[in-house]
Design a protein around this motif. Structure first.
Motif, short mmCIF file in Angstrom:
data_model
loop_
_atom_site.label_atom_id
_atom_site.label_comp_id
_atom_site.label_asym_id
_atom_site.label_seq_id
_atom_site.Cartn_x
_atom_site.Cartn_y
_atom_site.Cartn_z
N ARG A 22 0.90 -1.18 0.10
CA ARG A 22 0.26 0.14 -0.02
C ARG A 22 0.97 1.26 0.24
O ARG A 22 1.15 1.46 1.04
N PRO A 23 0.90 1.84 -1.25
CA PRO A 23 2.12 2.91 -1.25
C PRO A 23 2.01 4.12 -0.69
O PRO A 23 2.58 4.97 -0.04
N GLN A 24 0.49 4.25 -0.45
CA GLN A 24 0.09 5.67 0.16
C GLN A 24 -1.21 5.13 0.95
O GLN A 24 -2.25 5.04 0.65
N ARG A 25 -0.83 4.83 2.45
CA ARG A 25 -2.16 4.57 3.27
C ARG A 25 -3.02 5.44 3.42
O ARG A 25 -2.77 6.78 3.44
N VAL A 26 -4.23 5.23 3.47
CA VAL A 26 -5.25 5.91 3.72
C VAL A 26 -6.19 5.52 4.95
O VAL A 26 -6.36 4.55 5.18
N ALA A 27 -6.21 6.62 6.03
CA ALA A 27 -6.76 6.15 7.36
C ALA A 27 -7.91 5.32 7.42
O ALA A 27 -8.35 4.61 7.78
N ASP A 28 -9.04 5.82 6.51
CA ASP A 28 -10.35 5.38 6.55
C ASP A 28 -10.79 5.31 5.03
O ASP A 28 -11.54 6.08 4.54
N PRO A 29 -10.27 4.31 4.24
CA PRO A 29 -10.69 4.27 2.66
C PRO A 29 -12.03 3.74 2.44
O PRO A 29 -12.48 3.31 3.00
N GLY A 30 -12.54 4.76 1.45
CA GLY A 30 -13.88 4.28 1.18
C GLY A 30 -13.77 3.06 0.18
O GLY A 30 -14.73 2.24 0.04
N ALA A 57 -9.58 6.74 -1.99
CA ALA A 57 -9.32 5.14 -2.52
C ALA A 57 -7.85 4.91 -1.92
O ALA A 57 -6.92 5.75 -1.97
N GLU A 58 -7.67 3.51 -1.67
CA GLU A 58 -6.44 3.07 -1.23
C GLU A 58 -5.73 2.17 -2.26
O GLU A 58 -6.45 1.05 -2.44
N LEU A 59 -4.87 2.10 -3.00
CA LEU A 59 -4.55 1.30 -3.84
C LEU A 59 -3.57 0.31 -3.24
O LEU A 59 -2.65 0.42 -2.17
N CYS A 60 -3.95 -1.05 -3.39
CA CYS A 60 -3.29 -2.22 -2.92
C CYS A 60 -2.57 -3.14 -4.03
O CYS A 60 -3.37 -3.65 -4.79
N ALA A 61 -1.33 -2.85 -4.16
CA ALA A 61 -0.58 -3.56 -5.22
C ALA A 61 -0.05 -5.01 -4.77
O ALA A 61 0.45 -5.24 -3.59
#
Length: 253
Positions: A22-30, A57-61
């Motif tokens: 997760r290159p850029q964490r999002v605290a509470d991703p929609g 949005a949180e990208l999960c590669a």
């Protein structure tokens, strides 16, 4: 609308760290956007999109064994074994809406994982994006993974997506060859297994100048969904990863 599972087992979260970047964490991703790379690629293929997806949005590669910081791990050579290992790593992060995005061979991994999660937990992505690969019922009979080294590397180069400096370095390719062949074998020997279509919208993307995948090949993805299907045949070749991610942003806006 798909259901979501609060799968928060701490052991699963630890496993997720190895498999999901997760290159850029999002605290509470929609929404979480899981990205499945093409043959030979790793999580870095999607890293530039971490700041381009929607703010919520949180990208999960997905990072598979045999590449990047998992280079010392043996790559998987058959799809069922890969899905068996991947599902418990992804499940803890499906506690909110999520989408699957696959490029080329990664599209088939995404499809099979979506099937597994449906059958095991009744959990489904809100959408499945696939690109540059025929629908699984139109699998090619080619065995690229069995080609002699020179012919194999030449074919890989035609697909694009792997830096020319890597392909042109014999020492690097000697290390990387086993992973590349395993990735191609995984797809080429993983015969189609009939299953109920997913109740998930599928968006297929491909290039009009792609010498390997035709419009009809892409259209075959329609058979894998009982929900909406859309096909975008664009002015491009085989490597349409950026254009696919653009469709992800457009669709989830």
């Amino acid at each position: 609308m798909a259901g979501f599972s609060p799968a928060l087992d701490p052991r699963g979260l630890l496993a997720s760290k190895r498999w999901v970047v997760r290159p850029q964490r999002v605290a509470d991703p929609g929404v979480r956007v899981f990205c499945f790379p093409h043959a030979g690629a790793g999580a870095a293929a999607f890293a530039p999109w971490a700041t381009r997806v929607l703010p919520e949005a949180e990208l999960c590669a997905i990072r598979l064994p045999g590449r990047e910081n998992r280079i010392d791990e043996a790559p998987f050579e058959d799809l069922p074994s890969l899905i068996n290992a991947l599902e418990p790593a992804v499940a803890p992060l499906t506690d909110r809406p999520f989408a699957f995005v696959g490029h080329c061979s990664g599209s088939l991994v995404a499809l099979e994982l979506a099937r597994r999660m449906r059958d095991k937990a009744g959990v489904l992505p809100v959408a499945l994006f696939v690109s540059s690969i025929a629908g699984p019922r139109r699998r090619s009979s080619e065995s690229i993974h069995l080609l002699p080294r020179e012919a194999f590397f030449a074919r890989v180069a035609q697909y694009g997506g792997i830096d020319a400096s890597v392909l042109g370095d014999p020492e690097v390719m000697e290390v990387f060859e086993a992973t590349l062949r395993a990735d191609f074998r995984l797809v080429e020997e993983g015969g189609y297994v009939p299953a109920e279509p997913l109740d998930v919208p599928i968006v297929a993307v491909g290039g009009r100048s792609d010498p390997f995948v035709t419009f009809d090949d892409l259209a075959a993805w329609r058979e894998e969904t009982s929900a909406e299907f859309s096909l975008h045949h664009i002015d491009a070749g085989h490597f349409v990863l950026d254009q696919t991610m653009e469709k992800v942003v457009e669709t989830t806006t």
